[in-house]
Design a protein around this motif. Structure first.
Motif, PDB file in Angstrom:
ATOM      1  N   TRP A 160      20.763  31.088 -39.723  1.00 47.51           N
ATOM      2  CA  TRP A 160      20.234  32.137 -39.242  1.00 47.51           C
ATOM      3  C   TRP A 160      19.626  33.382 -39.951  1.00 47.51           C
ATOM      4  O   TRP A 160      18.680  33.739 -40.054  1.00 47.51           O
ATOM      5  CB  TRP A 160      20.948  32.503 -37.755  1.00 47.51           C
TER       6      TRP A 160
ATOM      7  N   ARG B 265      18.828  35.325 -32.188  1.00 47.66           N
ATOM      8  CA  ARG B 265      19.819  34.172 -32.195  1.00 47.66           C
ATOM      9  C   ARG B 265      21.078  34.656 -31.305  1.00 47.66           C
ATOM     10  O   ARG B 265      21.413  35.885 -31.866  1.00 47.66           O
ATOM     11  CB  ARG B 265      20.139  33.334 -33.320  1.00 47.66           C
TER      12      ARG B 265
ATOM     13  N   ASN C 186      18.570  28.344 -29.572  1.00 48.88           N
ATOM     14  CA  ASN C 186      18.757  29.663 -30.348  1.00 48.88           C
ATOM     15  C   ASN C 186      20.140  30.233 -30.019  1.00 48.88           C
ATOM     16  O   ASN C 186      20.523  31.430 -30.036  1.00 48.88           O
ATOM     17  CB  ASN C 186      17.818  30.568 -29.944  1.00 48.88           C
TER      18      ASN C 186
END
Length: 167
Positions: free
Chosen positions: A49, A85, A100
């Motif tokens: 991420w 996220r 997510n």
């Protein structure tokens, strides 16, 4: 004199620490990494991420079926976000279909001292250590609803007064 923040009373300071300034007792990063490292899948997910330049919102609380309205609100927020996220710890019923969100599984332990530095926003119930970790790492914090306990409201007021807390 280093001692847990919840024990930092004038009696302890004067009796055990000889009147010296108190500081919270917290092992170093290396100790946490040796004893309670982040779960490999969480660590890999966070790295991915961050590499993809996503903001990471960490939510940590003890919510179950009785706080269904909170879970519905959290699920609604998660479903609407595309560039953000989420790491969720301690909340049963969070929808993971969006892809997510990383959710702690039953029996897994997530060390907040290692998680908080990875967060762009730290949403928690404002207990003494959760609040301290946010301040220590300079991570903006939001107090989650329905947080109970004598210290939580006081901690929120102190942090808001010092500029560490928004909202």
């Amino acid at each position: 004199c280093a001692i847990a923040p919840t024990l930092a009373s004038p009696f302890v300071a004067n009796t055990l620490c000889g009147g010296l300034p108190l500081g919270p007792f917290l092992p170093g990063k290396g100790t946490f990494e040796d004893l309670t490292p982040l779960l490999p899948d969480l660590s890999q997910t966070l790295q991915q991420w961050k590499h993809e330049k996503h903001k990471v919102v960490c939510l940590a609380a003890s919510y179950g079926p009785s706080e269904n309205w909170i879970l519905k609100a959290i699920n609604k927020v998660i479903a609407k976000q595309t560039d953000v996220r989420f790491v969720v710890v301690g909340m049963n019923g969070v929808d993971t279909k969006s892809g997510n969100v990383w959710v702690r599984q039953e029996g897994d332990y997530v060390e907040f001292a290692l998680l908080v530095p990875e967060c762009d926003l730290w949403c928690n119930q404002m207990g003494a250590m959760s609040a301290y970790l946010g301040m220590l790492h300079g991570v903006p914090m939001v107090k989650l609803p329905h947080a109970t306990g004598a210290d939580k409201g006081r901690n929120r007021k102190v942090m808001k007064h010092r500029g560490n807390l928004k909202g």
